[in-house]
Design a protein around this motif. Structure first.
Motif, PDB file in Angstrom:
ATOM      1  N   GLY A 183       5.138  10.435   7.125  1.00 29.85           N
ATOM      2  CA  GLY A 183       4.457   9.989   8.345  1.00 29.85           C
ATOM      3  C   GLY A 183       3.582   8.770   8.073  1.00 29.85           C
ATOM      4  O   GLY A 183       3.538   7.823   8.864  1.00 29.85           O
ATOM      5  N   ASP A 184       2.928   8.784   6.920  1.00 33.30           N
ATOM      6  CA  ASP A 184       2.069   7.660   6.514  1.00 33.30           C
ATOM      7  C   ASP A 184       2.919   6.398   6.295  1.00 33.30           C
ATOM      8  O   ASP A 184       2.513   5.287   6.646  1.00 33.30           O
ATOM      9  N   MET A 185       4.124   6.589   5.735  1.00 29.98           N
ATOM     10  CA  MET A 185       5.029   5.445   5.531  1.00 29.98           C
ATOM     11  C   MET A 185       5.516   4.890   6.864  1.00 29.98           C
ATOM     12  O   MET A 185       5.601   3.673   7.054  1.00 29.98           O
ATOM     13  N   LEU A 219      -3.615   5.997  14.770  1.00 25.16           N
ATOM     14  CA  LEU A 219      -2.415   5.978  13.933  1.00 25.16           C
ATOM     15  C   LEU A 219      -2.781   6.310  12.481  1.00 25.16           C
ATOM     16  O   LEU A 219      -2.145   7.153  11.844  1.00 25.16           O
ATOM     17  N   ASP A 220      -3.840   5.665  11.966  1.00 23.66           N
ATOM     18  CA  ASP A 220      -4.266   5.902  10.584  1.00 23.66           C
ATOM     19  C   ASP A 220      -4.660   7.357  10.339  1.00 23.66           C
ATOM     20  O   ASP A 220      -4.493   7.864   9.238  1.00 23.66           O
ATOM     21  N   GLN A 221      -5.215   7.994  11.367  1.00 25.51           N
ATOM     22  CA  GLN A 221      -5.723   9.358  11.170  1.00 25.51           C
ATOM     23  C   GLN A 221      -4.683  10.426  11.474  1.00 25.51           C
ATOM     24  O   GLN A 221      -4.730  11.519  10.921  1.00 25.51           O
ATOM     25  N   LEU A 222      -3.773  10.114  12.385  1.00 24.99           N
ATOM     26  CA  LEU A 222      -2.868  11.182  12.807  1.00 24.99           C
ATOM     27  C   LEU A 222      -1.426  11.019  12.326  1.00 24.99           C
ATOM     28  O   LEU A 222      -0.597  11.905  12.494  1.00 24.99           O
ATOM     29  N   ASP A 223      -1.112   9.885  11.653  1.00 25.70           N
ATOM     30  CA  ASP A 223       0.246   9.654  11.148  1.00 25.70           C
ATOM     31  C   ASP A 223       0.699  10.783  10.230  1.00 25.70           C
ATOM     32  O   ASP A 223       1.786  11.354  10.387  1.00 25.70           O
ATOM     33  N   PHE A 224      -0.154  11.123   9.290  1.00 25.34           N
ATOM     34  CA  PHE A 224       0.246  12.140   8.313  1.00 25.34           C
ATOM     35  C   PHE A 224       0.319  13.531   8.962  1.00 25.34           C
ATOM     36  O   PHE A 224       1.134  14.368   8.570  1.00 25.34           O
ATOM     37  N   GLY A 276       0.810  -1.230   0.000  1.00 26.62           N
ATOM     38  CA  GLY A 276       0.000   0.000   0.000  1.00 26.62           C
ATOM     39  C   GLY A 276       0.836   1.270   0.000  1.00 26.62           C
ATOM     40  O   GLY A 276       0.288   2.371   0.006  1.00 26.62           O
ATOM     41  N   LYS A 277       2.170   1.145   0.000  1.00 27.00           N
ATOM     42  CA  LYS A 277       3.035   2.333  -0.067  1.00 27.00           C
ATOM     43  C   LYS A 277       3.861   2.230  -1.339  1.00 27.00           C
ATOM     44  O   LYS A 277       4.791   1.421  -1.425  1.00 27.00           O
ATOM     45  N   THR A 278       3.495   3.031  -2.345  1.00 23.64           N
ATOM     46  CA  THR A 278       4.130   2.922  -3.659  1.00 23.64           C
ATOM     47  C   THR A 278       4.846   4.223  -4.047  1.00 23.64           C
ATOM     48  O   THR A 278       4.537   5.303  -3.523  1.00 23.64           O
TER      49      THR A 278
HETATM   50  K     K Z   1      -2.551   5.926   6.490  1.00 20.69           K
END
Ligand code: K
Ligand code: CTP
Ligand code: MG
Length: 168
Positions: A93-95, A115-120, A50-52
């Motif tokens: 941050g998402d990575m 984590l999903d919402q605040l990583d970025f 999911g990280k490209t």
């Molecule tokens: K994410």
């Protein structure tokens, strides 16, 4: 010299971060994995599919275009520099969050609340800081619910538009 942003300019530099974070999904689930499919010491994917590179590129591009637009309408170079930094920081941050998710055994796309919402958001704030643009901690905390709400809305929209299989 570090520059302290007021709440209004904070929103302006965070918008490109939201755009950068939200645009890789337009690739509709394809691309070249940044980790090249390699596994970490624990035998799980380093980052996962999911990280490209394409996601990084499109996020940086769209975030930067939006930062350019905002800076030209406000005649502020800080918005240009900050918007681009926030966009790149959001993607990093998402990575980092994907790396953490793989380490705790969560598959690509599995929900990791907070984590999903605040990583970025954390990534954006950190990279802003790295380029000498400081968001006051109070402002950062006060903005968090707004950022969460916007992130939630864009993910639900992406899911409805069938760009994303899950609404988070
Ligand atoms: K994410
Ligand atoms: N995406 C991408 N490259 C990135 C970030 C995202 O190609 N650097 C794309 C992927 O198709 C990804 C989708 O955008 O599946 C949604 O992003 P996100 O929710 O961050 O990824 P997840 O699918 O949840 O994967 P993970 O669990 O690794 O975060
Ligand atoms: Mg996700």
């Amino acid at each position: 010299m570090a520059e302290l942003l007021d709440p209004f300019h904070t929103i302006l530099v965070l918008l490109p971060a939201l755009i950068a974070n939200g645009s890789p999904v337009l690739l509709s689930y394809g691309g070249t994995p940044i980790d090249g499919g390699r596994k970490f010491l624990d035998g799980r994917p380093i980052l996962g599919p999911g990280k490209t590179w394409e996601g990084l590129a499109i996020g940086t591009l769209y975030g930067s275009i939006f930062a350019t637009f905002l800076s030209s309408t406000t005649c502020s170079l800080t918005i240009l520099k900050g918007g681009i930094a926030a966009a790149i920081g959001a993607l990093l941050g998402d990575m980092l969050a994907a790396f953490v998710k793989r380490r705790i055994g969560l598959e690509r796309g599995a929900p990791a609340p907070v984590l999903d919402q605040l990583d970025f958001y954390a990534g954006a704030l950190l990279l802003l800081y790295a380029v000498g643009i400081v968001v006051h901690p109070y402002t950062a905390v006060l903005m968090a619910p707004l950022v969460l709400a916007l992130h939630r809305l864009t993910n639900i929209a992406a899911n409805r538009l069938r760009l994303k299989p899950v609404p988070w």
